[in-house]
Motif scaffolding. Sequence first.
Motif: not given
Lengths: 255, 247
Positions: A36, A39-44, A46-47, A50-51, A213-214, A217-218
């Motif tokens: 899943i 399928s993101a156009v960018t930041e794959q 990060q997606f 998080v998932f 989850n932040e 990511l950060y």
Amino acid sequence: MQTAILKYVLKACIRDRLIISLLVATVVAVSLSVFIGSSAVTEQDQFVMVFIASSLRYLYVIGITLFIAFYCIRMKDTRELDFLLTRPVTRVQYVLSHGLIFLLLALFFSGIVTGLLSGIFYKKFGISFLIWGFSFFGELLIVTYLAYFFSMVLKSVVTAALSSLAFYTFSKIIGQILGIVHDPLTGGDRPFLSGMMEGISLVVPRLDLFTQNEWLLYGAGGNESQIFLVLFVQTALFGSVLIAATCIDLLRRDF
Amino acid sequence: MKLYSQTFKDHKIVFIFFLFFLICQGFFSTKIQYERASWSNVPKAPARTAYVLSFLGDEALAHRVLSNLLQNFGGSGGRFVAISDYDMDTVSEWLFLGNSLDPKSEYLPFLAAYFFGASQDKEKLRPIIAYLEEVGVSGGKEKWRWLVQAVILARFELEDTDLALRLANKLASLWRPGMPAMMMQMPAFVQLGMGEKEASYQIMTELLREEGDKMHPNEVNFMVDYICTRLLTPTQKESDPLCIDVP
């Protein structure tokens, strides 16, 4: 005797296929997250991150809650609990032994998830991953003690599991509820309800502060030691409350 | 048939029932194979608190699910909807909601600039430009780039020079030492009255040169593709070194 209980619970884990089921479900959850997220156009990345983090968190929380609920209720139904208490072990020792083995289980499962996340995203690995991992351990520990408490108090698997998950859900959204209460625009509308929610929040763990989850990511924004302290104190305090409450329930019970 | 018999042999009728309903199900499936859920356009965005509560307070997950949802609105289950058919006012509501959940992410501004910004109905771009403006002035690291995109959309897609100039002045006011000079030059770019493609080309190539190494590779690819396929003619494209790898 405590070692015997330890081995007993571990055997129950194996018998109930807890570990193998969660590991297989982990592979499925990670695969789906990658699918899943890609399928993101960018930041794959990060997606996917998080998932994976969120799906595994819910998976392990639900898995371990169901295991403890079935394990404890079955112990009561088959009179294994009565038998074990005839052995040279006090009721308090019995609960504490379970507390220890559930702590080890929480440590093992949180280690798997944190290790997995760190391995997949090794390029982004930092102290914030360890903070997230520790907070997941704390969250899982509170959930196991919560499930243990409800399963010892209640007689049905369904009510024990549902009560544990409902309390967990409430603990995860308590921060949002307090946000509504403290909102100057809406909080003052219903002072009775606001006061009631504030009162309830005193005896509910702030699980919304766990597994953010932040952090993955950060990063944790340089507040690692403060975050660690809050997580540690919350886990230790509420974990102790639940273990003590389970002890009280078992001590007052007539067999 | 024996009374109270429990064997399968005595209850073959059950198997016939099973077979009958299975065949009916298969037949029914062939009849509804091309049915699709109806498209009632982008729904209104929920309240922030209600939305976050549905994810048990997990804002990062709420943001990623929302982003995935926005990317696939109208384009799932074998259905394709033109971007011009989207209700951009509600799209911008979702964008603002998503931005409040994770202001550091570049995903939604990216989607707004390159995906929703490609709408054939130029007048519908106003809410998208307003969103990019808000993100651009939010002060986050490198967020000013989205204000550049807002200027480009306003000036060259919407062709609203007043709006573009207001945004360009805002961009220039964000300039601090160490930031690209292009930010300061933007009001001049807008006012010059250059040809649309010429000015876009200059802004985009400048942005790539000065900020390309800080961008996500996909964003760089989108910009290069935009320059080579939409701004340059086939002849110009062949001689431009930027477009060597673009088919």
